[in-house]
Design a protein around this motif. Sequence first.
Motif, mmCIF file in Angstrom:
data_model
loop_
_atom_site.group_PDB
_atom_site.id
_atom_site.type_symbol
_atom_site.label_atom_id
_atom_site.label_comp_id
_atom_site.label_asym_id
_atom_site.label_seq_id
_atom_site.Cartn_x
_atom_site.Cartn_y
_atom_site.Cartn_z
ATOM 1 N N GLY A 118 3.696 3.232 -16.748
ATOM 2 C CA GLY A 118 3.559 3.307 -15.516
ATOM 3 C C GLY A 118 2.576 2.429 -14.701
ATOM 4 O O GLY A 118 2.386 2.801 -13.588
ATOM 5 N N ASP A 119 1.921 1.417 -15.316
ATOM 6 C CA ASP A 119 1.506 0.370 -14.865
ATOM 7 C C ASP A 119 2.069 -0.400 -13.694
ATOM 8 O O ASP A 119 3.255 -0.659 -13.855
ATOM 9 C CB ASP A 119 0.920 -0.668 -15.958
ATOM 10 N N GLU A 120 1.237 -0.938 -12.781
ATOM 11 C CA GLU A 120 1.791 -2.144 -11.850
ATOM 12 C C GLU A 120 0.997 -2.952 -11.432
ATOM 13 O O GLU A 120 -0.291 -2.585 -11.665
ATOM 14 C CB GLU A 120 2.677 -1.364 -10.946
ATOM 15 N N GLY A 121 1.207 -4.095 -10.922
ATOM 16 C CA GLY A 121 0.373 -5.174 -10.487
ATOM 17 C C GLY A 121 -0.455 -4.842 -9.391
ATOM 18 O O GLY A 121 -0.095 -3.710 -8.551
ATOM 19 N N PRO A 122 -1.505 -5.263 -8.793
ATOM 20 C CA PRO A 122 -2.526 -4.903 -7.916
ATOM 21 C C PRO A 122 -2.047 -5.411 -6.566
ATOM 22 O O PRO A 122 -2.800 -5.032 -5.816
ATOM 23 C CB PRO A 122 -3.745 -5.525 -8.254
ATOM 24 N N GLU A 123 -0.869 -6.186 -6.356
ATOM 25 C CA GLU A 123 -0.590 -6.523 -4.954
ATOM 26 C C GLU A 123 -0.494 -5.659 -3.916
ATOM 27 O O GLU A 123 -1.160 -5.799 -2.836
ATOM 28 C CB GLU A 123 0.732 -7.312 -5.160
ATOM 29 N N GLY A 124 -0.029 -4.441 -4.376
ATOM 30 C CA GLY A 124 0.190 -3.398 -3.271
ATOM 31 C C GLY A 124 -1.274 -2.915 -2.899
ATOM 32 O O GLY A 124 -1.231 -2.426 -1.748
ATOM 33 N N ARG A 125 -2.175 -2.923 -3.719
ATOM 34 C CA ARG A 125 -3.579 -2.510 -3.340
ATOM 35 C C ARG A 125 -4.466 -3.536 -2.582
ATOM 36 O O ARG A 125 -5.220 -3.387 -1.934
ATOM 37 C CB ARG A 125 -4.455 -2.297 -4.821
ATOM 38 N N LEU A 126 -4.009 -4.888 -2.876
ATOM 39 C CA LEU A 126 -4.764 -6.125 -2.248
ATOM 40 C C LEU A 126 -4.025 -6.464 -0.815
ATOM 41 O O LEU A 126 -4.862 -6.630 0.025
ATOM 42 C CB LEU A 126 -4.702 -7.275 -3.042
ATOM 43 N N ASN A 127 -3.027 -6.393 -0.703
ATOM 44 C CA ASN A 127 -2.372 -6.933 0.728
ATOM 45 C C ASN A 127 -1.286 -6.266 1.431
ATOM 46 O O ASN A 127 -0.606 -6.593 2.351
ATOM 47 C CB ASN A 127 -1.770 -8.421 0.476
ATOM 48 N N ALA A 128 -1.527 -4.748 1.203
ATOM 49 C CA ALA A 128 -0.403 -4.218 1.752
ATOM 50 C C ALA A 128 -0.437 -3.948 3.650
ATOM 51 O O ALA A 128 -1.603 -4.023 3.926
ATOM 52 C CB ALA A 128 -0.389 -2.873 1.288
ATOM 53 N N TRP A 129 0.676 -4.112 4.043
ATOM 54 C CA TRP A 129 0.687 -3.871 5.416
ATOM 55 C C TRP A 129 2.431 -3.750 5.973
ATOM 56 O O TRP A 129 3.139 -3.957 4.963
ATOM 57 C CB TRP A 129 0.416 -5.152 6.186
ATOM 58 N N PRO A 130 2.681 -3.017 6.907
ATOM 59 C CA PRO A 130 1.741 -2.717 8.091
ATOM 60 C C PRO A 130 0.837 -1.602 7.819
ATOM 61 O O PRO A 130 1.046 -0.867 6.820
ATOM 62 C CB PRO A 130 2.691 -2.138 9.144
ATOM 63 N N LEU A 131 -0.268 -1.213 8.516
ATOM 64 C CA LEU A 131 -1.391 -0.511 7.967
ATOM 65 C C LEU A 131 -1.072 0.597 9.281
ATOM 66 O O LEU A 131 -1.439 0.290 10.518
ATOM 67 C CB LEU A 131 -2.526 -0.934 7.914
ATOM 68 N N ASN A 132 -1.209 1.913 8.898
ATOM 69 C CA ASN A 132 -1.572 2.918 9.898
ATOM 70 C C ASN A 132 -2.937 3.336 10.232
ATOM 71 O O ASN A 132 -3.646 3.831 9.205
ATOM 72 C CB ASN A 132 -0.733 4.345 9.339
ATOM 73 N N GLU A 133 -3.596 2.740 11.054
ATOM 74 C CA GLU A 133 -5.064 2.770 11.419
ATOM 75 C C GLU A 133 -5.615 4.145 11.256
ATOM 76 O O GLU A 133 -6.685 4.461 10.741
ATOM 77 C CB GLU A 133 -5.516 2.102 12.454
ATOM 78 N N ALA A 134 -4.920 5.364 11.848
ATOM 79 C CA ALA A 134 -5.423 6.462 11.783
ATOM 80 C C ALA A 134 -5.438 7.036 10.712
ATOM 81 O O ALA A 134 -5.894 8.083 10.463
ATOM 82 C CB ALA A 134 -4.402 7.383 12.914
#
Length: 400
Positions: A118-134
């Motif tokens: 179930g491991d995956e790389g950190p890209e989604g933790r590092l640079n995910a967007w768009p971002l729901n500010e709320a």
Amino acid sequence: MTAAALAALLLPAQIAPALASGPGGVPASFALPGGAAPTYGAAAEIVSYVDLVHRSYEEAYDKAVAMKSAIGALLDKPSESNLAAARKAWIAAHVAYSRTETFRFYEGPIDFAKNAKGDEGPEGRLNAWPLNEAFIDYVKGNPKAGLVNDPSIPITVKSIRERDQVSDEADVTTGFHAVEFLLWGQDLSTKGPGARPASDYASGDPIRERRRLYLSTVTDMIADDLLWLTAQWDVRNANVYAKNFLAYDQRDALGRILTGMATLGAVELATERMSVALDSGDQEDEPSCFSDTTHLVYRADQESISNVYFGEFGGWKGAGLQSLVARVDPELDKRVAAQIRKTSAAVAAIPAPVDRILASPKGGKERATMEKAIAELEAQSTLFVEIGKRLGVAVNIAAE
């Protein structure tokens, strides 16, 4: 945690199963069917590529550490000058990370597909967007929005990760853009970036203390992930991905290199980060909307592609992909080199801030500048596919 300790967290054997069967469609072999074994010899270029990747992640990590220091100074003494310094450090760190993005899209350590564990790389933790500010903190019209304003949720690495993009991919809790929002706040104007006040980080108030802890925690997470990535590409460490990469058949290594370059240019940059935003006209669809530094992301992404082809990184010079192409097909190299320079110029010509372009009427001069960059990026990626054919290598441009 040391680089060696981080490297040991993920062994090549754990990564390997994902490489052959990931959802991005990365093939088990990049050799084009029916072709004879190549005689051109690409060992020097492949070794140089691994060196370039390591240097690039090392710079990104160093800039992240500098960002941690600047944010620490802001939290020690919240002031407008310290906030400005933290923002400057964020920009430098995010640009450095963006110069690594051509090392994506072939299920290397940054974004390998889920394996049996179930491991995956950190890209989604590092640079995910768009971002729901709320989902993170207060926004206009909702002063009590987000995790920061919910005392029932502890601010820890575990709680932040558990809530990241669970119900909606825009419910991002981690990474560069979370820190960007926490430093700038919402961008509510096309005349400038967000304007969060330094007083948001004054100590003493329970909610502000949560915001301070959230910013510090997410910043630490970025640095930890970049340290791990740096270790995975450092051949001096045992049991790291770089050694797997160097052990590939040269066509499999070259296929990954070219796939990363072509996909970043034609899919991630030209389509996801430019065309989608132009079509919607929504500044939320530009990567760095809070700081108005999206143009710097565009330039750094293109620079990362150029670095691989020419074998350049700051003052370092290695055996870039160009040296191989020039040996095999000098005329093709001339076309590719000219196109990369043309594309780099077109990307650099995109005016800032990008949100003004998105808000401009269709058919206008500013939009035309961005549309030209898109066309050049697509032409550039087409040439990378042509290189692949010349080398007997598949280039999987839809690998994302």
